[in-house]
Design a protein around this motif. Sequence first.
Motif, PDB file in Angstrom:
ATOM      1  N   ASP A 105      56.909  36.691  26.689  1.00 26.83           N
ATOM      2  CA  ASP A 105      56.863  37.956  26.719  1.00 26.83           C
ATOM      3  C   ASP A 105      55.545  38.984  27.287  1.00 26.83           C
ATOM      4  O   ASP A 105      54.787  40.336  27.281  1.00 26.83           O
ATOM      5  CB  ASP A 105      56.283  38.590  24.963  1.00 26.83           C
ATOM      6  N   GLN A 106      55.733  39.074  28.387  1.00 24.27           N
ATOM      7  CA  GLN A 106      54.564  39.656  29.333  1.00 24.27           C
ATOM      8  C   GLN A 106      53.613  39.299  29.866  1.00 24.27           C
ATOM      9  O   GLN A 106      52.696  39.817  29.918  1.00 24.27           O
ATOM     10  CB  GLN A 106      55.328  41.239  29.686  1.00 24.27           C
ATOM     11  N   ARG A 107      53.215  37.937  28.516  1.00 24.59           N
ATOM     12  CA  ARG A 107      51.010  37.813  28.119  1.00 24.59           C
ATOM     13  C   ARG A 107      52.094  36.401  29.411  1.00 24.59           C
ATOM     14  O   ARG A 107      52.130  35.577  29.237  1.00 24.59           O
ATOM     15  CB  ARG A 107      51.283  38.119  27.139  1.00 24.59           C
ATOM     16  N   GLU A 108      50.459  35.672  29.818  1.00 24.73           N
ATOM     17  CA  GLU A 108      50.389  35.084  30.247  1.00 24.73           C
ATOM     18  C   GLU A 108      49.169  34.435  29.272  1.00 24.73           C
ATOM     19  O   GLU A 108      48.311  35.161  28.405  1.00 24.73           O
ATOM     20  CB  GLU A 108      49.204  35.145  31.457  1.00 24.73           C
ATOM     21  N   TYR A 109      49.525  32.701  29.088  1.00 23.21           N
ATOM     22  CA  TYR A 109      48.762  31.935  28.115  1.00 23.21           C
ATOM     23  C   TYR A 109      48.085  30.616  29.892  1.00 23.21           C
ATOM     24  O   TYR A 109      49.245  30.494  29.885  1.00 23.21           O
ATOM     25  CB  TYR A 109      49.857  31.699  27.087  1.00 23.21           C
ATOM     26  N   ALA A 110      47.042  30.446  29.271  1.00 23.21           N
ATOM     27  CA  ALA A 110      46.691  29.103  30.469  1.00 23.21           C
ATOM     28  C   ALA A 110      46.461  27.581  29.611  1.00 23.21           C
ATOM     29  O   ALA A 110      45.348  28.178  28.165  1.00 23.21           O
ATOM     30  CB  ALA A 110      45.220  29.957  31.443  1.00 23.21           C
ATOM     31  N   LEU A 111      46.766  27.077  29.284  1.00 18.28           N
ATOM     32  CA  LEU A 111      46.573  26.138  28.955  1.00 18.28           C
ATOM     33  C   LEU A 111      45.017  25.185  29.287  1.00 18.28           C
ATOM     34  O   LEU A 111      45.394  25.032  30.208  1.00 18.28           O
ATOM     35  CB  LEU A 111      48.050  24.710  28.948  1.00 18.28           C
ATOM     36  N   PRO A 112      44.782  24.710  28.472  1.00 21.31           N
ATOM     37  CA  PRO A 112      43.289  24.154  28.831  1.00 21.31           C
ATOM     38  C   PRO A 112      43.894  22.695  30.277  1.00 21.31           C
ATOM     39  O   PRO A 112      44.791  21.851  30.075  1.00 21.31           O
ATOM     40  CB  PRO A 112      42.979  23.716  27.902  1.00 21.31           C
ATOM     41  N   GLY A 113      43.026  22.965  31.278  1.00 18.40           N
ATOM     42  CA  GLY A 113      43.403  21.972  32.894  1.00 18.40           C
ATOM     43  C   GLY A 113      42.630  22.715  33.964  1.00 18.40           C
ATOM     44  O   GLY A 113      43.108  23.947  33.535  1.00 18.40           O
ATOM     45  N   ILE A 114      43.564  21.560  34.761  1.00 18.82           N
ATOM     46  CA  ILE A 114      42.074  21.724  35.921  1.00 18.82           C
ATOM     47  C   ILE A 114      43.375  23.421  36.811  1.00 18.82           C
ATOM     48  O   ILE A 114      42.523  23.813  37.722  1.00 18.82           O
ATOM     49  CB  ILE A 114      42.233  20.731  37.094  1.00 18.82           C
ATOM     50  N   GLY A 115      44.135  23.084  36.648  1.00 16.78           N
ATOM     51  CA  GLY A 115      45.305  24.135  37.533  1.00 16.78           C
ATOM     52  C   GLY A 115      44.790  25.070  36.791  1.00 16.78           C
ATOM     53  O   GLY A 115      44.605  26.271  37.551  1.00 16.78           O
ATOM     54  N   ALA A 116      44.641  25.710  35.382  1.00 16.88           N
ATOM     55  CA  ALA A 116      44.248  27.255  35.145  1.00 16.88           C
ATOM     56  C   ALA A 116      43.214  26.789  35.116  1.00 16.88           C
ATOM     57  O   ALA A 116      42.526  28.750  34.884  1.00 16.88           O
ATOM     58  CB  ALA A 116      44.226  26.489  33.034  1.00 16.88           C
ATOM     59  N   PHE A 117      41.993  26.408  35.352  1.00 12.65           N
ATOM     60  CA  PHE A 117      40.529  26.557  35.764  1.00 12.65           C
ATOM     61  C   PHE A 117      40.354  27.127  37.240  1.00 12.65           C
ATOM     62  O   PHE A 117      40.154  28.169  37.481  1.00 12.65           O
ATOM     63  CB  PHE A 117      40.453  25.427  35.719  1.00 12.65           C
ATOM     64  N   ALA A 118      41.896  26.345  38.518  1.00 15.12           N
ATOM     65  CA  ALA A 118      41.663  27.209  39.744  1.00 15.12           C
ATOM     66  C   ALA A 118      41.874  28.568  39.181  1.00 15.12           C
ATOM     67  O   ALA A 118      41.697  29.280  40.017  1.00 15.12           O
ATOM     68  CB  ALA A 118      42.416  26.132  40.633  1.00 15.12           C
ATOM     69  N   ALA A 119      43.189  28.977  38.188  1.00 14.51           N
ATOM     70  CA  ALA A 119      44.031  30.283  38.712  1.00 14.51           C
ATOM     71  C   ALA A 119      42.397  31.539  38.888  1.00 14.51           C
ATOM     72  O   ALA A 119      42.077  32.636  38.690  1.00 14.51           O
ATOM     73  CB  ALA A 119      44.873  29.804  37.528  1.00 14.51           C
ATOM     74  N   ALA A 120      42.309  30.485  37.085  1.00 12.04           N
ATOM     75  CA  ALA A 120      40.627  31.839  36.688  1.00 12.04           C
ATOM     76  C   ALA A 120      39.680  31.379  37.939  1.00 12.04           C
ATOM     77  O   ALA A 120      39.374  33.284  37.768  1.00 12.04           O
ATOM     78  CB  ALA A 120      40.433  30.436  35.203  1.00 12.04           C
ATOM     79  N   ALA A 121      39.516  31.179  38.458  1.00 11.27           N
ATOM     80  CA  ALA A 121      38.167  31.467  39.478  1.00 11.27           C
ATOM     81  C   ALA A 121      38.476  31.648  40.326  1.00 11.27           C
ATOM     82  O   ALA A 121      38.263  33.005  40.823  1.00 11.27           O
ATOM     83  CB  ALA A 121      37.913  29.424  39.633  1.00 11.27           C
ATOM     84  N   ALA A 122      39.661  31.920  40.439  1.00 13.16           N
ATOM     85  CA  ALA A 122      40.543  33.199  42.145  1.00 13.16           C
ATOM     86  C   ALA A 122      41.101  34.090  41.484  1.00 13.16           C
ATOM     87  O   ALA A 122      40.788  35.476  42.486  1.00 13.16           O
ATOM     88  CB  ALA A 122      42.344  31.652  42.504  1.00 13.16           C
ATOM     89  N   GLN A 123      41.081  33.980  39.866  1.00 13.11           N
ATOM     90  CA  GLN A 123      41.100  35.933  39.451  1.00 13.11           C
ATOM     91  C   GLN A 123      39.889  36.400  39.254  1.00 13.11           C
ATOM     92  O   GLN A 123      39.607  37.427  39.510  1.00 13.11           O
ATOM     93  CB  GLN A 123      41.675  36.247  37.968  1.00 13.11           C
ATOM     94  N   GLN A 124      39.080  35.299  39.306  1.00 11.91           N
ATOM     95  CA  GLN A 124      37.524  36.152  38.966  1.00 11.91           C
ATOM     96  C   GLN A 124      37.018  35.839  40.368  1.00 11.91           C
ATOM     97  O   GLN A 124      34.780  36.417  41.167  1.00 11.91           O
ATOM     98  CB  GLN A 124      36.747  35.241  38.239  1.00 11.91           C
ATOM     99  N   GLU A 125      37.062  35.579  41.792  1.00 11.90           N
ATOM    100  CA  GLU A 125      36.533  35.935  43.153  1.00 11.90           C
ATOM    101  C   GLU A 125      35.717  35.114  42.710  1.00 11.90           C
ATOM    102  O   GLU A 125      35.012  34.844  43.905  1.00 11.90           O
ATOM    103  CB  GLU A 125      36.526  37.124  43.104  1.00 11.90           C
TER     104      GLU A 125
END
Length: 545
Positions: free
Chosen positions: A183-203
Motif C-alpha cells: 500500500d505504497q509503504r515499504e516494509y523491510a524484513l530483517p536480513g542482510i539485503g534490507a541492511f544494505a538497502a538501509a545503509a544506502a539510504q543513509q549514505e
Amino acid sequence: MSQVSPSLAAPFDPSHAHGTIATDPAQLPYYAARSLLRMFAALALSVVFSFVYATVAARVRGAERIMIPVLDVLQSVPVLGFLAVTLPLWLALFPGSTLGLESAAVFAIFTSQVWNMTFAFYQALIAQPRDLDEAARALRLTRWQRFWKLDAPSGAFPLVWNGMMSFGGGWFFLIASEVLTIDQREYALPGIGAFAAAAAQQERIDLLMLAAAVMVVLVIGVNVVFWRPLTAWAERFRLGDTDASDPQTSVVYDLLRRSAIPAAVGALTLPLRNWLDHAMRVFGRTARRPLRSRTALPRWLRATASTLALAALALGFVLSFRFVATEVGLDQFAVTAGLGLITLARVAVVVLLGTVVWVPIGVWIGLSPRITRVAQPMVQVLASFPANFLFPLFALALVTTGVRLDIGGVLLMALGSQWYILFNVIAGAAAIPIDLRESARSLRLDRVLTWRTLYGPAVFGSWVTGALSAAGGAWNASIVAEVVSYGDTTLTAAGLGAYIAEATTAGDTGHVIVGVAVMSVLVVATNRLVWRRLYRLAETRYSLA
C-alpha cells in the motif's frame, strides 16, 4: 536460531510498516542467518518443484506441449512481477503475522532460482541414454524406483551445477525480496539485503562495505560447507567417458563420508523410504515400451486438463485486460513496447559480451579438472556475490564521472547474468569425451581448427543453455539495474525494467501488469524465434550423443 524462529511469526500490522531496519553492525549475524534461512528454504522448494514438474513434462505424453511453454512464460516474469501479484495473497493467508511477508520473500527468491533448475533437470531426463532406459524397463522397476535409482541420479550433476547458479541469482535479488512495498509503504524484513538497502539510504559507505564483506563470508562459507561437498558428491553421477583422473574434491565431503553420519541418516530415514516405496506403487511399473514413447494419460483427463488450463488463461487475460483498460489505458502498451525494445538491446549486448569474454575462459577451465578445482570456488564466489550491493557505490561513481546510467546499466545487468554462460560452458567442456580430445591431439590440429571441429561444436549446446539463462537473468536484472539509488540521489535509465520498478514502488498494480505482460511477450518471442532454433540446431547438428 533461537532468535530466528519466534520472529518468523511475529505480529504484523501493515499500517505501521516501516522502510528501514536498524543498521547496528552487531545485528549483522542475525540478519545473515535470516537471509540464509530464506535462501535455503527457496532452494528446497525449487528442488521439489524441479523434480515434479520436469518429470511430468518429460514422462507424460503431450504434457511437454503445455508445460514447457508455460515454463517459458513463467521464467520471463520478473521477480517484482511475482511479488506485486502474489503479495496480497500471502498476507491474506497469514493475516496479522510477518509469516505472510516471510512467505512472500521466500517465494520471490524461489522464482529467481527455480526455472533454470527445472529446465536443467528436464534436459537431463530427455537426453537420458537409451541403454539406461532399457535397463530400467528390463528390471521392471516401479516408476518411483526408476525416479530415485535412475532419473534423479542421472540429472544430479546438471541440477547441482545449475542449482549453484540459481542460488547466486537468489542472492542477487535479496534486496528486492527483503524490502517489500505494501500500500505504497515499504516494509523491510530483517536480513542482510534490507541492511544494505538501509545503509544506502543513509549514505553510509562504511556500512555498505561491511555488508558486502559479510556477504563474501556467507558465500564462501556456503560454498565450502554446502556446494563444494555437493559437487564432489555429484561427480559420481556424471554420464559419459570423461576425465576422472583428477576429480573434484572436498574436505567436508571426505569427512562426512568417513564419519558415521551417512549411516545414521540412512537408518533414520529407512522407514520413510520403505513407506514411500510402498505408497508410490500406485503409479505402477516402468512401461515396457521405449522411453521416447512416454506414458499416455487418458484422453478424458488430457481434454479436461487442457480445457481448464485454457479457461483459466482466458479468464485471467479478460480480467487483466479489463483492469488495464479501466485503470491505466491501452496506450500504455505502446509506451512499454518501446521501452522493452531499449531493454532488449541492452540484453543482447550483455549476452554478446558474455559470450566473447567467457566462452574461451570456460573451455579452458572445463578441459582441466585441476584448473576447475582451483577456479570453481573463485568463480562461484564472484557469481554468487550480489553485485547490486555495490550498485549505490556505482551510482555515486556515475554521478562523479557524469556517465549516464543508460550506458552503465549494461555493466550492472552483466554483473548479475554473465555467470550463467561461464558455468554452462565449463560443464560442457568438462563433458567432452577423452577419446575426442586425444584424437585432436593425435591429428595435431592447430588451435583454430580444434575450436572449429571440436571445442566449438561440443560446447555449443551448453552455450545455448547458458546464453538463454543469461538473457533471462539480464531481463530480471534490468529491474534493479535501470533504477539505482544512493541516499537522495536516484539514477534512472530509459527501459522496461525501470518502468516496472517505479510502478512497483508506487504500488501501481495496473502499470506493473502492463510492464510484466510486455516483458513476458518479448522474452517468449525471443525464446521462440532465437533460442529454440539454436536449441534445435544444437540437438540435430552438434550433439555428442
